[in-house]
Design an enzyme around this catalytic site. Structure first.
Site, PDB file in Angstrom:
ATOM      1  N   LYS A  88      31.637  21.135  68.641  1.00  0.00           N
ATOM      2  CA  LYS A  88      30.231  21.700  68.068  1.00  0.00           C
ATOM      3  C   LYS A  88      29.778  22.421  69.310  1.00  0.00           C
ATOM      4  CE  LYS A  88      26.410  19.530  65.433  1.00  0.00           C
ATOM      5  NZ  LYS A  88      26.456  19.490  64.797  1.00  0.00           N
ATOM      6  N   GLY A 148      11.615   9.586  53.803  1.00  0.00           N
ATOM      7  CA  GLY A 148      11.851  11.607  54.132  1.00  0.00           C
ATOM      8  C   GLY A 148      12.395  11.405  53.127  1.00  0.00           C
ATOM      9  N   VAL A 149      10.912  12.978  52.739  1.00  0.00           N
ATOM     10  CA  VAL A 149      12.086  13.287  50.800  1.00  0.00           C
ATOM     11  C   VAL A 149      12.348  14.952  51.282  1.00  0.00           C
ATOM     12  CG1 VAL A 149      12.055  11.916  49.301  1.00  0.00           C
ATOM     13  CG2 VAL A 149      10.009  13.063  50.139  1.00  0.00           C
ATOM     14  N   GLY A 150      12.744  15.918  52.044  1.00  0.00           N
ATOM     15  CA  GLY A 150      13.450  16.690  52.588  1.00  0.00           C
ATOM     16  C   GLY A 150      14.072  17.013  52.005  1.00  0.00           C
ATOM     17  N   VAL A 180      17.457  16.488  51.483  1.00  0.00           N
ATOM     18  CA  VAL A 180      19.049  15.468  50.755  1.00  0.00           C
ATOM     19  C   VAL A 180      17.839  14.377  49.904  1.00  0.00           C
ATOM     20  CG1 VAL A 180      20.638  13.784  51.961  1.00  0.00           C
ATOM     21  CG2 VAL A 180      19.962  16.275  52.742  1.00  0.00           C
TER      22      VAL A 180
HETATM   23  P1  NAD Z   1      15.081  17.804  56.270  1.00  0.00           P
HETATM   24  O1  NAD Z   1      14.032  18.537  57.493  1.00  0.00           O
HETATM   25  O2  NAD Z   1      14.872  18.941  55.414  1.00  0.00           O
HETATM   26  O3  NAD Z   1      14.497  16.780  55.114  1.00  0.00           O
HETATM   27  C1  NAD Z   1      13.914  15.801  56.492  1.00  0.00           C
HETATM   28  C2  NAD Z   1      12.370  14.832  55.872  1.00  0.00           C
HETATM   29  O4  NAD Z   1      11.631  13.862  56.536  1.00  0.00           O
HETATM   30  C3  NAD Z   1      11.185  15.942  55.706  1.00  0.00           C
HETATM   31  O5  NAD Z   1      10.244  16.321  54.804  1.00  0.00           O
HETATM   32  C4  NAD Z   1      10.045  15.532  56.768  1.00  0.00           C
HETATM   33  O6  NAD Z   1       9.416  16.172  57.350  1.00  0.00           O
HETATM   34  C5  NAD Z   1      10.557  13.765  56.830  1.00  0.00           C
HETATM   35  N1  NAD Z   1      10.287  13.266  58.232  1.00  0.00           N
HETATM   36  C6  NAD Z   1       9.947  13.229  59.590  1.00  0.00           C
HETATM   37  N2  NAD Z   1      10.073  12.446  59.912  1.00  0.00           N
HETATM   38  C7  NAD Z   1       9.831  11.155  59.036  1.00  0.00           C
HETATM   39  C8  NAD Z   1       9.122  10.322  59.582  1.00  0.00           C
HETATM   40  N3  NAD Z   1       8.775   9.599  60.586  1.00  0.00           N
HETATM   41  N4  NAD Z   1       8.745   9.418  58.129  1.00  0.00           N
HETATM   42  C9  NAD Z   1       8.832   9.685  57.076  1.00  0.00           C
HETATM   43  N5  NAD Z   1       9.612  11.029  56.690  1.00  0.00           N
HETATM   44  C10 NAD Z   1      10.353  12.191  57.956  1.00  0.00           C
HETATM   45  O7  NAD Z   1      16.093  17.218  56.738  1.00  0.00           O
HETATM   46  P2  NAD Z   1      17.601  17.233  56.042  1.00  0.00           P
HETATM   47  O8  NAD Z   1      18.674  17.977  55.513  1.00  0.00           O
HETATM   48  O9  NAD Z   1      16.770  16.718  54.382  1.00  0.00           O
HETATM   49  O10 NAD Z   1      18.721  15.925  56.076  1.00  0.00           O
HETATM   50  C11 NAD Z   1      17.853  15.130  56.460  1.00  0.00           C
HETATM   51  C12 NAD Z   1      18.919  13.528  57.647  1.00  0.00           C
HETATM   52  O11 NAD Z   1      20.001  13.895  56.507  1.00  0.00           O
HETATM   53  C13 NAD Z   1      18.639  14.068  58.529  1.00  0.00           C
HETATM   54  O12 NAD Z   1      18.951  13.575  59.506  1.00  0.00           O
HETATM   55  C14 NAD Z   1      20.149  15.304  58.986  1.00  0.00           C
HETATM   56  O13 NAD Z   1      21.013  14.989  60.055  1.00  0.00           O
HETATM   57  C15 NAD Z   1      20.652  14.162  57.885  1.00  0.00           C
HETATM   58  N6  NAD Z   1      22.195  14.709  57.254  1.00  0.00           N
HETATM   59  C16 NAD Z   1      21.288  15.822  56.646  1.00  0.00           C
HETATM   60  C17 NAD Z   1      22.476  16.773  55.519  1.00  0.00           C
HETATM   61  C18 NAD Z   1      22.326  18.412  54.598  1.00  0.00           C
HETATM   62  O14 NAD Z   1      23.387  18.353  53.790  1.00  0.00           O
HETATM   63  N7  NAD Z   1      20.976  18.698  54.992  1.00  0.00           N
HETATM   64  C19 NAD Z   1      23.913  16.100  55.701  1.00  0.00           C
HETATM   65  C20 NAD Z   1      24.905  15.326  56.850  1.00  0.00           C
HETATM   66  C21 NAD Z   1      23.271  14.308  57.269  1.00  0.00           C
END
Ligand code: NAD
Length: 367
Positions: free
Chosen positions: A79, A179-181, A183
């Site tokens: 990393k 969390g509906v970001g 992923v």
């Molecule tokens: P993202 O930032 O697009 O989505 C995260 C969502 O969580 C956001 O919409 C945010 O507003 C919401 N959030 C934050 N705090 C919150 C809470 N207390 N309650 C409810 N919602 C909350 O991120 P992502 O890319 O979707 O990743 C989500 C998780 O998955 C992270 O932990 C990331 O490390 C992990 N992850 C992602 C990937 C990937 O391919 N994107 C791969 C491996 C792991």
């Protein structure tokens, strides 16, 4: 003191990168290269202190070793962090200077995107080194990993349903997705395609509305997501949301989601086990993003990526078997599976160059 820490965490190499003209202060940590070159993202963050940056990069690089090992990849863990504010301190020279340091490691470390970094930054890194993944699709990159991570999470879920309920009927069960970001949304889409009832929460109201309007999910205030009467709790937001305060509130029989570092600490992991909740270890479930970039090495291929995501089902199943075999919680079993694979491959005592992606072979072998 530093070497003591490296010894206890098991790191091979830590590189401090400095370039005054570019304003670069970065640390690259290579944790373990027994299985292959150390791959892991570059994070840019306005760390409060250099110590904080060092702790972060050591912790994250170690995590990558375990994730790659359980995913069955021929990759080690590494990393990098840049100390700086991504909103203010980015420049072409900053990333090119970083790229030169990556290049100097001759393939022992391969970088990618992480928090605070986007594909445009990687374009500059790519000008200085080939040892980059997660670049733009025009350079043979794999693009947004989120749909793949969501699909991989679904494979982890299938393995968990099978273990806990003896069937894999996704639509028969109910879910609370935190969390509906990127992923979380894609994961909900898959659940809804199976006809499942899905409760969602997000601190971003727009994200919630989208999941309700486009997918037919049911909105829940962020604090209430832990109290939902559901079969599966799915953390897809930030880490450590399963802790001593939230765990007693969960009604779910399974925890399976994409977020990193879901358990606040080991004690929480033991308590999850005591409560009879099946925990699908986060780094095994969410390896889709890493698998996706690993395919860039020999020419990205979407079909191959999807096939690789499906191996997550078997990896998670194997973790459950190790947990049962050794009488340990699943989060410990995941670590054990990683350590056993690294030890077994390490005992071969053969150079791992044969596993290095062809695109990088010239550089790594120095020919
Ligand atoms: P993202 O930032 O697009 O989505 C995260 C969502 O969580 C956001 O919409 C945010 O507003 C919401 N959030 C934050 N705090 C919150 C809470 N207390 N309650 C409810 N919602 C909350 O991120 P992502 O890319 O979707 O990743 C989500 C998780 O998955 C992270 O932990 C990331 O490390 C992990 N992850 C992602 C990937 C990937 O391919 N994107 C791969 C491996 C792991």
């Amino acid at each position: 003191m530093l070497f003591q820490t490296l010894e206890s965490l098991g790191h091979e190499e830590v590189v401090f990168c400095h370039n005054k003209d570019a304003g670069l202060k970065a640390i690259i940590a290579i944790h373990n290269t027994v299985l292959g070159p150390a791959l892991g993202g570059l994070r840019m963050w306005p760390y409060g202190s250099e110590q904080e940056a060092l702790e972060d990069v050591l912790r994250l690089s170690r995590g990558m070793t375990y994730k790659a090992a359980v995913a069955g990849l021929n990759l080690g863990g590494g990393k990098a962090v840049i100390i700086g504010d991504p909103a203010k301190d980015k420049s072409e020279v900053l990333f090119r200077a970083f790229g030169r340091f990556v290049n100097s490691l001759n393939g022992r470390y391969i970088t990618a995107e992480d928090v605070g970094i986007d594909v445009n930054d990687m374009e500059y890194v790519l000008k200085e080194t080939e040892f980059v993944t997660g670049v733009h699709q025009v350079h043979g990159g794999s693009g947004d990993p989120s749909p793949f991570t969501a699909y991989g999470t679904l494979q982890g879920l299938l393995a968990s349903l099978s273990r806990k309920f003896g069937n894999e009927e996704v639509g028969k069960y109910s879910y609370a997705v935190q969390g509906v970001g990127h992923v979380g949304f894609e994961f909900c889409k898959l659940l809804r395609e199976h006809g499942a009832k899905v409760f969602v929460s997000d601190i971003n109201q727009k994200a919630v509305e989208r999941a309700v309007d486009e997918l037919g999910c049911v909105a829940v205030p962020p604090e209430d997501i832990y109290d939902c009467e559901v079969d599966v709790f799915s953390p897809c937001a930030l880490g450590a949301t399963i802790n001593e305060k939230t765990l007693p509130r969960l009604k779910a029989k399974i925890i399976c989601g994409a977020a990193n570092n879901q358990l606040a600490d080991d004690e929480t992991g033991f308590e999850v086990e005591r409560r009879g909740i099946l925990y699908a270890p986060d780094y095994a479930v969410n390896a889709g993003g890493l698998m996706n970039v690993s395919i860039e090495f020999d020419g990205y291929n979407r079909e191959r990526a999807m096939r690789m995501m499906r191996t997550i089902y078997y990896n998670v199943t194997k973790i459950f078997q190790i947990a049962a075999r050794d009488g340990i919680p699943t989060f410990k079993a995941a670590d054990r599976m990683a350590e056993e694979r690294i030890a077994a491959v390490g005992r071969l005592k053969l150079p791992h160059m044969g596993n290095v992606p062809p695109r990088f072979l010239g550089r790594v072998r120095g020919v």
